[in-house]
Design a protein around this motif. Structure first.
Motif, PDB file in Angstrom:
ATOM      1  N   LEU A   1       0.334  -0.619 -10.032  1.00 39.70           N
ATOM      2  CA  LEU A   1      -0.683   0.132  -9.079  1.00 39.70           C
ATOM      3  C   LEU A   1      -2.202  -0.075  -9.516  1.00 39.70           C
ATOM      4  O   LEU A   1      -2.527   0.184 -10.856  1.00 39.70           O
ATOM      5  CB  LEU A   1      -0.288   1.504  -8.711  1.00 39.70           C
ATOM      6  CG  LEU A   1       0.992   1.785  -8.114  1.00 39.70           C
ATOM      7  CD1 LEU A   1       1.158   3.263  -8.139  1.00 39.70           C
ATOM      8  CD2 LEU A   1       0.844   1.298  -6.574  1.00 39.70           C
ATOM      9  N   GLU A   2      -3.113  -0.330  -8.696  1.00 39.31           N
ATOM     10  CA  GLU A   2      -4.470  -0.484  -9.009  1.00 39.31           C
ATOM     11  C   GLU A   2      -4.949   0.722  -9.887  1.00 39.31           C
ATOM     12  O   GLU A   2      -5.879   0.610 -10.677  1.00 39.31           O
ATOM     13  CB  GLU A   2      -5.284  -0.866  -7.800  1.00 39.31           C
ATOM     14  CG  GLU A   2      -5.075  -2.295  -7.076  1.00 39.31           C
ATOM     15  CD  GLU A   2      -6.156  -2.323  -6.042  1.00 39.31           C
ATOM     16  OE1 GLU A   2      -7.375  -1.849  -6.088  1.00 39.31           O
ATOM     17  OE2 GLU A   2      -5.838  -3.773  -5.453  1.00 39.31           O
ATOM     18  N   ARG A   3      -4.496   1.896  -9.632  1.00 43.89           N
ATOM     19  CA  ARG A   3      -5.192   3.081 -10.098  1.00 43.89           C
ATOM     20  C   ARG A   3      -4.657   3.252 -11.380  1.00 43.89           C
ATOM     21  O   ARG A   3      -5.351   4.188 -12.226  1.00 43.89           O
ATOM     22  CB  ARG A   3      -4.932   4.306  -9.243  1.00 43.89           C
ATOM     23  CG  ARG A   3      -3.176   4.713  -9.192  1.00 43.89           C
ATOM     24  CD  ARG A   3      -3.019   5.826  -8.293  1.00 43.89           C
ATOM     25  NE  ARG A   3      -3.778   6.985  -8.298  1.00 43.89           N
ATOM     26  CZ  ARG A   3      -4.037   7.905  -7.461  1.00 43.89           C
ATOM     27  NH1 ARG A   3      -3.516   7.916  -6.089  1.00 43.89           N
ATOM     28  NH2 ARG A   3      -4.704   9.009  -7.755  1.00 43.89           N
ATOM     29  N   TYR A   4      -3.556   2.414 -12.005  1.00 41.00           N
ATOM     30  CA  TYR A   4      -3.009   2.567 -13.101  1.00 41.00           C
ATOM     31  C   TYR A   4      -3.146   1.151 -14.024  1.00 41.00           C
ATOM     32  O   TYR A   4      -2.153   0.771 -14.233  1.00 41.00           O
ATOM     33  CB  TYR A   4      -1.643   3.166 -13.277  1.00 41.00           C
ATOM     34  CG  TYR A   4      -1.620   4.741 -12.593  1.00 41.00           C
ATOM     35  CD1 TYR A   4      -2.159   5.667 -13.229  1.00 41.00           C
ATOM     36  CD2 TYR A   4      -0.761   4.900 -11.533  1.00 41.00           C
ATOM     37  CE1 TYR A   4      -2.232   7.025 -12.840  1.00 41.00           C
ATOM     38  CE2 TYR A   4      -0.640   6.050 -11.016  1.00 41.00           C
ATOM     39  CZ  TYR A   4      -1.167   7.206 -11.631  1.00 41.00           C
ATOM     40  OH  TYR A   4      -1.201   8.479 -10.849  1.00 41.00           O
TER      41      TYR A   4
ATOM     42  N   PHE B   1      -0.448  -0.545 -16.442  1.00 38.58           N
ATOM     43  CA  PHE B   1       0.840   0.361 -16.669  1.00 38.58           C
ATOM     44  C   PHE B   1       1.741  -0.488 -15.561  1.00 38.58           C
ATOM     45  O   PHE B   1       1.642  -0.569 -14.581  1.00 38.58           O
ATOM     46  CB  PHE B   1       0.542   1.612 -16.155  1.00 38.58           C
ATOM     47  CG  PHE B   1       1.609   2.917 -16.552  1.00 38.58           C
ATOM     48  CD1 PHE B   1       1.437   3.339 -17.736  1.00 38.58           C
ATOM     49  CD2 PHE B   1       2.553   3.086 -15.559  1.00 38.58           C
ATOM     50  CE1 PHE B   1       2.331   4.588 -17.821  1.00 38.58           C
ATOM     51  CE2 PHE B   1       3.558   3.974 -15.838  1.00 38.58           C
ATOM     52  CZ  PHE B   1       3.394   4.850 -17.218  1.00 38.58           C
ATOM     53  N   ALA B   2       3.036  -0.909 -16.138  1.00 40.26           N
ATOM     54  CA  ALA B   2       4.140  -1.655 -15.258  1.00 40.26           C
ATOM     55  C   ALA B   2       5.036  -0.628 -15.065  1.00 40.26           C
ATOM     56  O   ALA B   2       5.919  -0.484 -15.743  1.00 40.26           O
ATOM     57  CB  ALA B   2       4.286  -3.042 -15.801  1.00 40.26           C
ATOM     58  N   PHE B   3       5.382  -0.548 -13.685  1.00 40.87           N
ATOM     59  CA  PHE B   3       6.524   0.294 -13.214  1.00 40.87           C
ATOM     60  C   PHE B   3       7.635  -0.577 -13.053  1.00 40.87           C
ATOM     61  O   PHE B   3       7.543  -1.716 -12.743  1.00 40.87           O
ATOM     62  CB  PHE B   3       6.250   1.162 -12.076  1.00 40.87           C
ATOM     63  CG  PHE B   3       5.275   1.897 -12.052  1.00 40.87           C
ATOM     64  CD1 PHE B   3       5.343   3.139 -12.099  1.00 40.87           C
ATOM     65  CD2 PHE B   3       4.107   1.497 -12.019  1.00 40.87           C
ATOM     66  CE1 PHE B   3       4.319   4.155 -12.107  1.00 40.87           C
ATOM     67  CE2 PHE B   3       2.835   2.405 -11.920  1.00 40.87           C
ATOM     68  CZ  PHE B   3       3.159   3.822 -11.989  1.00 40.87           C
TER      69      PHE B   3
ATOM     70  N   ARG C   1       1.176  11.333 -17.950  1.00 43.24           N
ATOM     71  CA  ARG C   1       0.879  12.821 -17.357  1.00 43.24           C
ATOM     72  C   ARG C   1       0.506  12.437 -15.792  1.00 43.24           C
ATOM     73  O   ARG C   1       1.037  13.405 -15.071  1.00 43.24           O
ATOM     74  CB  ARG C   1      -0.326  13.472 -18.011  1.00 43.24           C
ATOM     75  CG  ARG C   1      -0.522  14.690 -17.538  1.00 43.24           C
ATOM     76  CD  ARG C   1      -1.773  15.182 -18.202  1.00 43.24           C
ATOM     77  NE  ARG C   1      -3.040  14.467 -18.381  1.00 43.24           N
ATOM     78  CZ  ARG C   1      -3.903  14.472 -17.314  1.00 43.24           C
ATOM     79  NH1 ARG C   1      -3.455  15.236 -16.037  1.00 43.24           N
ATOM     80  NH2 ARG C   1      -4.950  13.787 -17.278  1.00 43.24           N
ATOM     81  N   ARG C   2      -0.744  11.781 -15.724  1.00 45.57           N
ATOM     82  CA  ARG C   2      -0.908  11.641 -14.180  1.00 45.57           C
ATOM     83  C   ARG C   2       0.060  11.008 -13.136  1.00 45.57           C
ATOM     84  O   ARG C   2       0.161  11.559 -11.969  1.00 45.57           O
ATOM     85  CB  ARG C   2      -2.314  10.704 -14.097  1.00 45.57           C
ATOM     86  CG  ARG C   2      -3.386  11.302 -14.828  1.00 45.57           C
ATOM     87  CD  ARG C   2      -4.759  10.571 -14.563  1.00 45.57           C
ATOM     88  NE  ARG C   2      -4.918   9.449 -15.585  1.00 45.57           N
ATOM     89  CZ  ARG C   2      -4.820   8.271 -15.250  1.00 45.57           C
ATOM     90  NH1 ARG C   2      -4.973   7.998 -13.710  1.00 45.57           N
ATOM     91  NH2 ARG C   2      -4.822   7.096 -15.965  1.00 45.57           N
TER      92      ARG C   2
ATOM     93  N   ASP D   1       0.797  -1.175  -0.062  1.00 41.22           N
ATOM     94  CA  ASP D   1       0.139   0.005   0.003  1.00 41.22           C
ATOM     95  C   ASP D   1       0.839   1.402  -0.055  1.00 41.22           C
ATOM     96  O   ASP D   1       1.894   1.340   0.587  1.00 41.22           O
ATOM     97  CB  ASP D   1      -0.762   0.200   1.260  1.00 41.22           C
ATOM     98  CG  ASP D   1      -2.015  -1.046   0.910  1.00 41.22           C
ATOM     99  OD1 ASP D   1      -3.117  -0.556   0.104  1.00 41.22           O
ATOM    100  OD2 ASP D   1      -2.075  -1.937   1.772  1.00 41.22           O
ATOM    101  N   THR D   2       0.517   2.154  -0.766  1.00 40.32           N
ATOM    102  CA  THR D   2       1.227   3.655  -0.934  1.00 40.32           C
ATOM    103  C   THR D   2       0.238   4.609  -0.712  1.00 40.32           C
ATOM    104  O   THR D   2      -1.090   4.588  -0.995  1.00 40.32           O
ATOM    105  CB  THR D   2       2.264   3.606  -2.171  1.00 40.32           C
ATOM    106  OG1 THR D   2       1.156   3.848  -3.219  1.00 40.32           O
ATOM    107  CG2 THR D   2       2.919   2.340  -2.386  1.00 40.32           C
ATOM    108  N   PRO D   3       0.444   6.089  -0.592  1.00 38.62           N
ATOM    109  CA  PRO D   3      -0.526   7.222  -0.779  1.00 38.62           C
ATOM    110  C   PRO D   3      -0.942   7.017  -1.983  1.00 38.62           C
ATOM    111  O   PRO D   3      -1.979   7.612  -2.276  1.00 38.62           O
ATOM    112  CB  PRO D   3       0.441   8.297  -0.349  1.00 38.62           C
ATOM    113  CG  PRO D   3       1.589   7.749   0.249  1.00 38.62           C
ATOM    114  CD  PRO D   3       1.937   6.273  -0.317  1.00 38.62           C
ATOM    115  N   ARG D   4      -0.490   6.399  -3.102  1.00 41.41           N
ATOM    116  CA  ARG D   4      -1.063   6.340  -4.321  1.00 41.41           C
ATOM    117  C   ARG D   4      -1.862   4.915  -4.564  1.00 41.41           C
ATOM    118  O   ARG D   4      -2.287   4.863  -5.725  1.00 41.41           O
ATOM    119  CB  ARG D   4       0.028   6.242  -5.528  1.00 41.41           C
ATOM    120  CG  ARG D   4       0.912   7.554  -5.594  1.00 41.41           C
ATOM    121  CD  ARG D   4       2.046   7.431  -6.553  1.00 41.41           C
ATOM    122  NE  ARG D   4       2.927   6.362  -6.228  1.00 41.41           N
ATOM    123  CZ  ARG D   4       3.883   5.875  -6.764  1.00 41.41           C
ATOM    124  NH1 ARG D   4       3.962   5.976  -8.131  1.00 41.41           N
ATOM    125  NH2 ARG D   4       4.725   5.019  -6.435  1.00 41.41           N
TER     126      ARG D   4
END
Length: 681
Positions: A113-116, A119-121, A273-274, A85-88
């Motif tokens: 991240l679930e919000r993206y 998209f793999a970092f 961008r986000r 878990d992160t702030p994001r």
């Protein structure tokens, strides 16, 4: 919470050794026992989940050695899965560790991240576990080989691409990819005064696509090569360096990403961008005045005089334009930025009078200038050669368009001098905006000037964004509603500069196609309601294609001359016929102000969908802009909520019938363009 799969840590994978995988709802990444990878685009419907092959097996990360070879084979030794878990928000992580036969240990950390979704970092590091130093010449990450669509029916092209790199030939940012296509997409200087860009490349098929890029907070001198190879397309993030990796020493490469999507590249850039906004790089809010239509005196070019501007202002106001831009030619020279004594005999007093007269016409004055450039013979260069950006040999860097030399943006004296100019233009002379112009503003070369005491030569490139931000914040301190337009002539825009501007033009487009795809790109990178100007309409197809500006939600801009043009050979004179057309479009723009709306770039694929279609949502309505040389047939109106709609051609004032959404289709016929609005019944 973590789980670990322990694999043999030998120099070759054990017999039958398995790999591992990580996925989110849109993207699956598989790794084999050699740490090669392949990607799948995931789709789910009510019945099943489908795995659409995206890439072939490839060596995703490799280390380049000084002898010309590459370390590509790393035996997978450990794979650790974890949730976090992160702030994001929450996410999932896969950490892979493997070793080469020469003793180099590679660690790859993949995060979703679930919000993206999709998209793999990725972070990659190498440790020299051997007893000997190893000379390194470069690295490659996020290497993918995009597969062709299986049943494409012979469609050509099979692929389209977006490349965020800058080229001196000012080529399209969005191009079809076919046999022979190859671009290195270097993010440094590609000519003496061309370089930089947005560190993202995206290649897509009709069904889906893949993108890679880096996520560092400052420009990096690396490449994002895209090459058509056989039936596949290779893309990657690659860097060069000269370094000896001592025993026990670690090399960390820039953070990268791999992303998948449906449709074209818009979703990738919007997500990028986000992500970067969360890391502190974000386009500022544009003031209301940034959306007002523009007249620029560049139609008179450098021969422009205050009197020519004064004579044109009444027509500018009558047509409904709101800005008057004084362009190149007002200055004594590039560098000193004093009014030309032949045109402004009283110097600053005459400039202030012109500003007063522009305001008296209820127009907003804007001033052109090109920072970071100094002409030979200028007082600035005579007194401050210490500001120059110098190469390895101590020679100045040339800016070809103005036959000037670069100043170093990372040098404090350059910043202070330029901030003082901004205070003069905005605070003393009374301009409400600046047109900051020049292809050299997208990137600069490494600086070796010893007077600057750079920690590394690359600081000049990395701190260009800081230089521009000093200009921006200085202007805002004087006028919080100031418009700071950045026009890096023909370049692909450095993403890192967006935080220091609140209006972006199409930047010297060479076609209407460039106006439209640049608009789509910048609405993704700056936000769907960004203040994007179509640049002078005279640069569009036939010099009159307002439709390519208005339809995509861009700001109208023109450089007409009136009542006369002193250069009949290359005249932009507003003839009676032109005036009637200009007037109609400017009225339409001011009535609808689609530039203030939300650009819906996810609805249509700019490469594969025909006719080319763009959508702007404003006032609860969807506005469709269709473009083709000639079209006759049905079109599908996407994005509408369920219900019945009346469809209207708002340029010609024609009713075209009613449609039922979703799945709304409408038969149409048009030449060049068709502008529609869907009105709920």
């Amino acid at each position: 919470m973590a789980s670990r799969v322990a694999l043999a840590a030998t120099h070759s994978p054990p017999q039958g050794a398995a790999g591992t995988a990580i996925a989110d709802p849109s993207l699956l990444l598989e790794f084999d026992a050699w740490m090669r990878s392949r990607a799948f685009h995931l789709r789910r419907d009510a019945q099943r989940e489908s795995h659409v092959p995206l890439t072939a097996w490839s060596v995703t990360e490799s280390l380049l050695l000084n002898d010309g070879t590459a370390l590509e084979q790393f035996a997978l030794g450990d794979a650790e899965h974890a949730t976090f878990d992160t702030p994001r928000g929450p996410g999932r992580r896969l950490k892979l560790t493997g070793r080469s036969s020469s003793g180099i240990e590679k660690t790859v950390r993949i995060e979703f991240l679930e919000r993206y979704p999709g998209f793999a970092f990725s972070r990659v590091s190498y440790i020299n576990r051997s007893a000997h130093p190893i000379r390194v010449s470069g690295w490659r990450s996020a290497h993918c080989r995009l597969l062709p669509l299986g049943a494409h029916g012979g469609e050509e092209p099979q692929f389209w691409s977006y490349c965020g790199s800058t080229h001196a030939d000012r080529r399209d940012w969005v191009q079809p990819v076919g046999p022979g296509f190859s671009q290195e997409n270097f993010m440094g200087m590609t000519a003496s005064d061309y370089g930089g860009g947005t560190p993202v490349v995206d290649v897509w098929r009709r069904d889906c696509g893949i993108a890679v890029g880096h996520l560092e907070p400052a420009p990096r001198l690396l490449s994002l090569p895209v090459k058509h190879a056989g039936n596949e397309v290779d893309l990657a993030v690659a860097g060069t360096l000269e370094r000896t990796l001592a025993a026990g020493e670690t090399l960390e490469t820039p953070e990268t990403f791999i992303a998948t999507h449906t449709g074209d590249y818009f979703v990738t850039l919007d997500t990028y961008r986000r992500v970067m906004a969360e890391r502190g790089l974000e386009s500022p809010r544009a003031p209301d005045s940034a959306y007002e239509p523009i007249w620029c005196a560049w139609g008179y070019e450098r021969q422009c005089t205050p009197q020519l501007i004064e004579d044109t202002l009444p027509k500018v106001r009558e047509l409904g334009l709101r800005w008057a831009v004084i362009d190149d030619g007002w200055q004594s020279n590039v560098g000193d930025w004093k009014p030309d004594a032949a045109k402004f005999p009283r110097g600053a007093a005459d400039m202030q009078q012109l500003v007063h007269d522009i305001r008296a016409q209820q127009l907003a004055p804007r001033l052109w200038f090109t920072p970071l450039a100094a002409a030979p013979g200028s007082d600035l260069l005579h007194d401050h050669t210490d500001m120059l950006l110098l190469d390895k040999d101590g020679a100045p860097q040339n800016i070809s368009w103005w036959n000037c030399f670069y100043l170093c943006p990372a040098y404090s004296d350059t910043m202070a001098y330029t901030a003082a100019l901004v205070r003069r233009f905005i605070g003393e002379w009374g301009f409400r905006g600046l047109k900051i112009d020049g292809q050299h503003l997208n990137a600069v070369a490494p600086c070796y000037n010893p007077a600057h005491r750079h920690a590394r030569p690359e600081e000049s490139s990395e701190k260009l964004q800081d230089f521009l931000h000093v200009m921006y914040t200085t202007a805002l301190q004087i006028d919080p509603e100031v418009v700071m337009e950045l026009c890096p002539c023909g370049t692909a825009y450095s993403f890192f500069n967006f935080a220091s501007m609140n209006q972006a033009p199409a930047s010297d487009p060479e076609s209407s196609w460039q106006v439209r795809h640049k608009g789509k790109t910048l609405k993704a990178l700056m936000g769907a309601s960004a203040a994007f100007a179509g640049d002078h309409v005279e640069l569009s197809d036939a010099g009159d294609d307002f439709a390519s500006t208005v339809g995509i939600g861009a700001i109208v801009s023109t450089k007409f001359t009136w009542p006369q043009d002193p250069k009949p050979k290359d005249s932009f004179l507003l003839t009676p016929a032109r005036e009637a057309l200009w007037r109609k479009w400017i009225v339409l723009y001011n009535e609808r102000l689609l530039a203030r709306g939300t650009y819906r770039g996810e609805l249509y694929d700019i490469g594969f969908d025909k006719p080319e279609t763009h959508v702007v949502e404003k006032g609860g309505r969807l506005h469709y802009a269709l473009y083709a040389r000639s079209w006759s047939g049905p079109v599908t109106l996407r994005g509408l909520a369920a219900g019945r709609y009346r469809v209207r051609d708002y340029f010609n004032g024609r009713e075209l019938g009613e449609v039922l959404a979703p799945g709304a289709t409408l038969p149409v016929a048009f030449e060049r363009f068709l502008l529609l609005e869907a009105i709920a019944l």
